[in-house]
Scaffold this active site. Structure first.
Site, PDB file in Angstrom:
ATOM      1  N   TYR A   1       0.816  -1.214   0.000  1.00  0.00           N
ATOM      2  CA  TYR A   1       0.000   0.000   0.000  1.00  0.00           C
ATOM      3  C   TYR A   1       0.851   1.265   0.000  1.00  0.00           C
ATOM      4  CZ  TYR A   1      -3.999  -2.999   0.357  1.00  0.00           C
ATOM      5  OH  TYR A   1      -4.945  -3.952   0.072  1.00  0.00           O
TER       6      TYR A   1
ATOM      7  N   ARG B   1       1.343   1.797  -3.655  1.00  0.00           N
ATOM      8  CA  ARG B   1       0.119   2.288  -4.278  1.00  0.00           C
ATOM      9  C   ARG B   1      -0.156   3.743  -3.879  1.00  0.00           C
ATOM     10  NH1 ARG B   1      -5.072  -0.797  -4.050  1.00  0.00           N
ATOM     11  NH2 ARG B   1      -5.381   0.521  -5.865  1.00  0.00           N
TER      12      ARG B   1
ATOM     13  N   GLN C   1     -15.364   2.668  -5.547  1.00  0.00           N
ATOM     14  CA  GLN C   1     -14.629   1.499  -5.073  1.00  0.00           C
ATOM     15  C   GLN C   1     -13.135   1.782  -5.032  1.00  0.00           C
ATOM     16  OE1 GLN C   1     -16.728  -0.886  -8.268  1.00  0.00           O
ATOM     17  NE2 GLN C   1     -16.588  -2.457  -6.691  1.00  0.00           N
TER      18      GLN C   1
ATOM     19  N   HIS D   1     -14.574   1.367  -0.108  1.00  0.00           N
ATOM     20  CA  HIS D   1     -13.494   0.415   0.146  1.00  0.00           C
ATOM     21  C   HIS D   1     -12.307   1.048   0.861  1.00  0.00           C
ATOM     22  CE1 HIS D   1     -15.072  -2.405  -3.266  1.00  0.00           C
ATOM     23  NE2 HIS D   1     -15.732  -2.537  -2.143  1.00  0.00           N
TER      24      HIS D   1
ATOM     25  N   GLY E   1     -16.632   2.196 -15.188  1.00  0.00           N
ATOM     26  CA  GLY E   1     -15.338   1.535 -15.035  1.00  0.00           C
ATOM     27  C   GLY E   1     -15.295   0.450 -13.985  1.00  0.00           C
ATOM     28  N   THR E   2     -16.377  -0.299 -13.835  1.00  0.00           N
ATOM     29  CA  THR E   2     -16.420  -1.365 -12.836  1.00  0.00           C
ATOM     30  C   THR E   2     -16.466  -2.734 -13.521  1.00  0.00           C
ATOM     31  OG1 THR E   2     -18.828  -1.414 -12.678  1.00  0.00           O
ATOM     32  CG2 THR E   2     -17.675   0.151 -11.262  1.00  0.00           C
ATOM     33  N   SER E   3     -15.963  -3.739 -12.820  1.00  0.00           N
ATOM     34  CA  SER E   3     -15.916  -5.089 -13.393  1.00  0.00           C
ATOM     35  C   SER E   3     -17.218  -5.848 -13.205  1.00  0.00           C
ATOM     36  CB  SER E   3     -14.775  -5.886 -12.758  1.00  0.00           C
ATOM     37  OG  SER E   3     -15.060  -6.149 -11.388  1.00  0.00           O
TER      38      SER E   3
ATOM     39  N   ASN F   1     -18.352   1.902 -19.707  1.00  0.00           N
ATOM     40  CA  ASN F   1     -17.231   0.992 -19.527  1.00  0.00           C
ATOM     41  C   ASN F   1     -16.526   0.772 -20.868  1.00  0.00           C
ATOM     42  OD1 ASN F   1     -15.645  -0.596 -17.839  1.00  0.00           O
ATOM     43  ND2 ASN F   1     -17.368  -1.824 -17.101  1.00  0.00           N
TER      44      ASN F   1
ATOM     45  N   ALA G   1     -13.294   6.241 -20.598  1.00  0.00           N
ATOM     46  CA  ALA G   1     -14.041   7.094 -19.675  1.00  0.00           C
ATOM     47  C   ALA G   1     -13.800   8.572 -19.939  1.00  0.00           C
ATOM     48  CB  ALA G   1     -13.668   6.747 -18.231  1.00  0.00           C
TER      49      ALA G   1
END
Length: 231
Positions: free
Chosen positions: A53, A56, A88, A106, A172-174, A198, A216
């Site tokens: 992290y 990131r 998210q 999240h 942009g989500t899976s 998407n 996007a």
């Protein structure tokens, strides 16, 4: 005045240079989920998780908001009704583009959490494993990230807003991660118009009324323009 709820995922930040999770070269191709994104992984090797992290956090700090982030901030500022963005993502690109009404379901890279007393504080650029909590002193500091097996944040507020949404958009989500993947069904039950934006249809793409496919940075500003012309 209409209420718009927008769910954003890794795809909206990908064009700012941040890695997604499920792409062939994404984060989960480089790291085992069990090692860096579960409470058990943190218990086994906190230094590995904190280092993951830290990297990131550094990448996110160097990234810049893109046209899609700015378009959503403009929608919030100019729409006559309510706009809630539920992300998210754990980066702060929405905030830096000007979005105010935002839920990080999240967690957030720039926040630290005490595993003992739940105190939160701004995360340093480089966290240390077993760092002490500034409130209770316990050596239980961790990234303020919702890991697999943990409950996402602010779910009551999210579902309450979905229950009165007029428009629900996922960007942009899976569609692979619940409970976020179930938001379209919740919004549809409330009678909302639903749209997926998407690169390609998500795992729950068939549940949306309509879809805009493409980058996007192109599709989101165009959609925002169309909404602002309607309201």
């Amino acid at each position: 005045m209409s209420t718009i709820v927008i769910l954003t995922g890794a795809g909206i930040s990908a064009e700012s240079g941040l890695e997604t999770f499920r792409a062939e070269t994404g984060l989960w191709a480089q790291h085992r989920v069990e090692d860096v994104a579960t409470p058990e992984g943190f218990a086994r090797d906190p230094a590995l998780v904190v280092a993951f992290y830290n990297k990131r956090r550094s990448q996110a700090a160097a990234a810049l908001p893109n046209a899609a982030h700015y378009a959503l901030a403009r929608l919030e500022a100019e729409h006559s009704g309510d706009v809630l963005i539920v992300t998210q993502n754990v980066d702060d690109l929405h905030e830096r583009s000007g979005t105010k009404n935002l839920i990080h379901m999240h967690g957030a890279l720039n926040s630290a959490l005490c595993g003992a007393c739940d105190h939160r504080w701004p995360a340093p650029a480089v966290m240390a494993a077993n760092a002490p909590c500034p409130s209770c002193g316990a050596p239980t500091a961790r990234p303020d990230i919702v890991w697999f097996g943990e409950m996402p944040y602010h779910m009551d507020q999210i579902f309450e807003t979905l229950s009165r949404a007029d428009i629900f958009v996922a960007i942009g989500t899976s569609g692979n991660v619940y409970p976020a993947a179930g938001f379209v069904a919740e919004a549809a039950r409330a009678g909302a118009e639903t749209l997926e934006i998407n690169l390609e249809p998500s795992s729950v793409g068939s549940q949306f009324d309509d879809a805009l496919l493409g980058p996007a940075t192109q599709t989101v500003p165009a959609w925002v323009d169309s909404i602002l012309k309607r309201t």
